[in-house]
Each structure stands twice: as C-alpha cells, then as structure tokens.
Design a protein around this motif. Structure first.
Motif, PDB file in Angstrom:
ATOM      1  N   TYR A  66      76.092  -7.791  75.058  1.00 54.54           N
ATOM      2  CA  TYR A  66      74.874  -7.317  75.732  1.00 54.54           C
ATOM      3  C   TYR A  66      75.074  -7.326  77.235  1.00 54.54           C
ATOM      4  O   TYR A  66      75.503  -8.318  77.820  1.00 54.54           O
ATOM      5  CB  TYR A  66      73.679  -8.201  75.381  1.00 54.54           C
ATOM      6  N   TYR A  67      74.783  -6.194  77.854  1.00 54.54           N
ATOM      7  CA  TYR A  67      74.767  -6.063  79.301  1.00 54.54           C
ATOM      8  C   TYR A  67      73.377  -5.551  79.690  1.00 54.54           C
ATOM      9  O   TYR A  67      72.858  -4.636  79.046  1.00 54.54           O
ATOM     10  CB  TYR A  67      75.829  -5.075  79.784  1.00 54.54           C
ATOM     11  N   PRO A  68      72.767  -6.101  80.709  1.00 56.46           N
ATOM     12  CA  PRO A  68      71.426  -5.626  81.106  1.00 56.46           C
ATOM     13  C   PRO A  68      71.429  -4.130  81.406  1.00 56.46           C
ATOM     14  O   PRO A  68      72.315  -3.627  82.110  1.00 56.46           O
ATOM     15  CB  PRO A  68      71.120  -6.453  82.362  1.00 56.46           C
TER      16      PRO A  68
ATOM     17  N   PHE B 250      65.550 -12.895  74.776  1.00 58.16           N
ATOM     18  CA  PHE B 250      64.780 -11.792  74.197  1.00 58.16           C
ATOM     19  C   PHE B 250      65.311 -10.402  74.551  1.00 58.16           C
ATOM     20  O   PHE B 250      65.255  -9.497  73.706  1.00 58.16           O
ATOM     21  CB  PHE B 250      63.307 -11.908  74.606  1.00 58.16           C
ATOM     22  N   PRO B 251      65.796 -10.136  75.775  1.00 56.48           N
ATOM     23  CA  PRO B 251      66.313  -8.784  76.068  1.00 56.48           C
ATOM     24  C   PRO B 251      67.412  -8.335  75.116  1.00 56.48           C
ATOM     25  O   PRO B 251      67.484  -7.145  74.766  1.00 56.48           O
ATOM     26  CB  PRO B 251      66.822  -8.908  77.501  1.00 56.48           C
ATOM     27  N   THR B 252      68.268  -9.242  74.675  1.00 55.85           N
ATOM     28  CA  THR B 252      69.317  -8.884  73.717  1.00 55.85           C
ATOM     29  C   THR B 252      68.711  -8.444  72.395  1.00 55.85           C
ATOM     30  O   THR B 252      69.097  -7.416  71.829  1.00 55.85           O
ATOM     31  CB  THR B 252      70.259 -10.083  73.487  1.00 55.85           C
TER      32      THR B 252
ATOM     33  N   ALA C 276      75.596   2.383  81.024  1.00 61.97           N
ATOM     34  CA  ALA C 276      76.723   2.830  80.204  1.00 61.97           C
ATOM     35  C   ALA C 276      77.314   1.668  79.399  1.00 61.97           C
ATOM     36  O   ALA C 276      77.585   1.799  78.200  1.00 61.97           O
ATOM     37  CB  ALA C 276      77.792   3.470  81.084  1.00 61.97           C
ATOM     38  N   LYS C 277      77.509   0.530  80.047  1.00 63.61           N
ATOM     39  CA  LYS C 277      78.058  -0.637  79.342  1.00 63.61           C
ATOM     40  C   LYS C 277      77.041  -1.185  78.350  1.00 63.61           C
ATOM     41  O   LYS C 277      77.414  -1.694  77.295  1.00 63.61           O
ATOM     42  CB  LYS C 277      78.458  -1.715  80.348  1.00 63.61           C
ATOM     43  N   TRP C 278      75.758  -1.117  78.700  1.00 66.99           N
ATOM     44  CA  TRP C 278      74.712  -1.541  77.757  1.00 66.99           C
ATOM     45  C   TRP C 278      74.783  -0.717  76.480  1.00 66.99           C
ATOM     46  O   TRP C 278      74.727  -1.265  75.378  1.00 66.99           O
ATOM     47  CB  TRP C 278      73.350  -1.383  78.424  1.00 66.99           C
TER      48      TRP C 278
ATOM     49  N   LEU D  92      76.053 -11.866  69.327  1.00 66.86           N
ATOM     50  CA  LEU D  92      75.038 -11.498  70.304  1.00 66.86           C
ATOM     51  C   LEU D  92      74.055 -12.661  70.450  1.00 66.86           C
ATOM     52  O   LEU D  92      73.542 -13.165  69.454  1.00 66.86           O
ATOM     53  CB  LEU D  92      74.294 -10.233  69.864  1.00 66.86           C
ATOM     54  N   HIS D  93      73.817 -13.067  71.667  1.00 66.20           N
ATOM     55  CA  HIS D  93      72.971 -14.247  71.903  1.00 66.20           C
ATOM     56  C   HIS D  93      71.511 -13.827  72.056  1.00 66.20           C
ATOM     57  O   HIS D  93      70.959 -13.773  73.158  1.00 66.20           O
ATOM     58  CB  HIS D  93      73.464 -15.005  73.136  1.00 66.20           C
ATOM     59  N   GLY D  94      70.899 -13.538  70.900  1.00 64.11           N
ATOM     60  CA  GLY D  94      69.500 -13.153  70.878  1.00 64.11           C
ATOM     61  C   GLY D  94      68.637 -14.211  70.216  1.00 64.11           C
ATOM     62  O   GLY D  94      69.058 -15.354  70.006  1.00 64.11           O
TER      63      GLY D  94
END
Length: 325
Positions: free
Chosen positions: A178-180, A106-108, A186-188, A274-276
């Motif tokens: 996706y990065y948390p 879900f966060p993605t 910055a990477k997110w 993207l693994h959402g």
C-alpha cells in the motif's frame, strides 16, 4: 421515506449499543485478567496494581462499561493521560490509543475494499447480464461454468499462486503493497492491482450468477411481457424494464459485502501482507490484545450497519414503491 430512514438509524444505534455491551462483557468473561494480559509474563503484584489503576480496571465492570461508552462519544481521562474521542482505550501491546492505530490502518483497507468492489461489481454484473442476454447458448454455458469455478476458489490459494506466477515467476506485476494515493497514484494502483484481482475473483463469480438468475426471473415477469407486447425492442425491454427489477437484490448483497470488506478483508490482507484492519484483527488475536480486538470489532460492525442503512436509502431511487410506502 425520511421517517423510515430515521427508524432504521435509531435501530442501528440500538444494535451498536448491544454489540458494544456483548463485546465488552465477553472481554471480562475470559479466564485471564485483562491487566495480567497487559502486564506480560514477567509481572509482579506492584506492576499489576498499577496497570489496573492506569486503565481503570480496578472499578466495577458496569462502571467501566459506562466510561467506555462515554469515552467513545466525549473522550476519557486515564491515569496515563487524556484519550480524545472517539476513545477505545489503549493497546496492551503497543500502549498506543486503539483509535489512532485503526485510523492508521484504515486507508489500506479502504483502498482494498473500494478497488476490489469496483472490479467484481462491474465485471460480475457485466458477465451475468451477457449470460442472461444469451441464455441457453454456448456463451451462457461458458460463463456459468466459469462462475462455478470461480466460486469454488479460495483467496489464500489463488493469492499464493498469483504471487508465485505474476510477481516471483514472470515479474510482470509489482509486489503488493500500500502506498498513499495522494503521494503516488501510480504506485498505489500497481501495488493494489493484484489484491484487487484476486479478491474480486470470488465475489465476481457470485455476482455474475446472481445477476443472471435475477435477469432471467425478471424477463418472465408480467410487466416485461407487456412491454414486449407493446412492440418495444428487446434491448429496451432488457435494460429498462428487466434490469431495474433485477438490481434491487444485488444492491442489498453489495451493501453487506462492501461493509464487511471495510471491516477488514482478513484473508486477503494476510495473504498479501497488507497492514489493514483485517490483519490488525488477526494480530490482535495472536497477541491477545483485547482492547485492539474490541475496537476493530466495533468499527467493523459499524461499517456493516451503516452500509445497510445506505442500501435502504438506495432502494428509494431503484424502486418507486419504496418512496410511496
């Protein structure tokens, strides 16, 4: 107003129960047995019977549905162990709880939906307001043509071109991933920027056209003409009177769109790997993972229903007539 929202919330609960019932009973209407799908190709009668017992598939369908609904609220005990609430069962493929897999993905989807929505809402409404403000000029015609072009595009086509140009070709953007946010903001941001832009192109075109048409319609209303007759400036009439009347339909569509995106932007997630939630739904269909697919469908439906209720609540702040009613 509170009574109205209470009725809408009660209606939403009824809708979710109906959706869960339809989904659950369609689950068992498939020609293949659920236990055989979970067992795989090399399945013997002993393994099939064990899976039926472990997953509770050896009981009547109405009893299974009741236990499924109770499991969502209070958890459920299986032969393999206890599934804590909200329990949507276990995946046929990974044997992991469905809910924990959805929570991991879900966060993605949340990052993609909120970021993309911010871009297409701000840019789409801004372009629509400029076009309405300069109605009939070359600026209006330019933005109208641009919106028509954007509405004709498809994400799977624009996404592949964007990857080829900006990532592989020019190398000016990072490979989408996706990065948390809590670990590396910055990477997110850099990892989600390209999916946000591509996702927003289609929606931006629709919102700019809708905003322009609503603003033009509101500018012809009697209360706007009265404001002009009182000697108010064009800027005040445009932003204080016309804009407030035009925003209500836009809020309605935005609530539906955001709820749908939170339920999984399938094409965008699959295009950019993207693994959402959306990609999880596609994978569940490909692997015939029915418990996972059912869980994703219920979560997606809940997102749409919840955001529809939030839209109804937002009307009270936009239109005073709702509070009076």
């Amino acid at each position: 107003m509170l009574r109205f929202l209470a009725r809408r919330s009660l209606g939403a609960i009824v809708i979710m129960i109906l959706i869960s019932a339809i989904t659950f009973f369609l689950f068992f209407a498939l020609p293949a047995e659920p236990a055989r799908l979970a067992c795989g190709k090399n399945c013997d009668p002993t393994s099939l019977a064990m899976i039926n017992k472990n997953l509770g598939l050896d009981q009547p369908v109405p009893v299974q549905y009741w236990k499924f609904m109770v499991g969502i609220v209070a958890g459920r005990d299986f032969a393999v162990g206890h599934c804590a609430a909200p329990c949507f069962g276990y995946s046929f493929v990974s044997q992991e709880p469905v809910w924990s897999t959805i929570v991991d993905r879900f966060p993605t989807t949340l990052s993609l939906a909120l970021g993309g929505a911010a871009v297409f809402l701000v840019c789409g409404i801004g372009i629509g307001m400029i076009a309405a403000w300069r109605r009939g000029t070359w600026i209006d015609k330019f933005f109208s043509s641009l919106s028509l072009l954007g509405a004709s595009m498809q994400i799977y086509f624009v996404g592949v071109l964007a990857l080829a140009w900006f990532v592989s070709g020019l190398g000016i953007m990072d490979q989408p991933a996706y990065y948390p946010f809590t670990e590396n903001p910055a990477k997110w941001f850099s990892g989600m920027l390209l999916p946000w832009v591509v996702l927003s192109l289609i929606f931006m075109a629709n919102y700019s056209r809708m905003t322009r048409s609503q603003m033009v319609e509101q500018l012809q209303e009697d209360h706007v003409r009265t404001a002009r007759a009182k000697g108010l400036s064009s800027r005040t009439v445009f932003f204080r009177y016309a804009w407030r009347g035009a925003i209500a339909p836009i809020v309605t569509i935005f609530g539906i769109d955001l709820g749908s995106l939170l339920g999984g932007a399938m094409v965008t997630e699959y295009t950019f790997t993207l693994h959402g939630i959306g990609r999880l739904a596609v994978e569940s269909v490909q692997l015939t993972d029915l418990p996972m697919l059912m869980g994703v469908m219920l979560v997606s439906s809940a997102a749409i229903v919840v955001f529809n209720i939030l839209v109804d609540a937002a009307y009270a702040f936009i239109d005073p007539r709702v509070r009076l009613a």
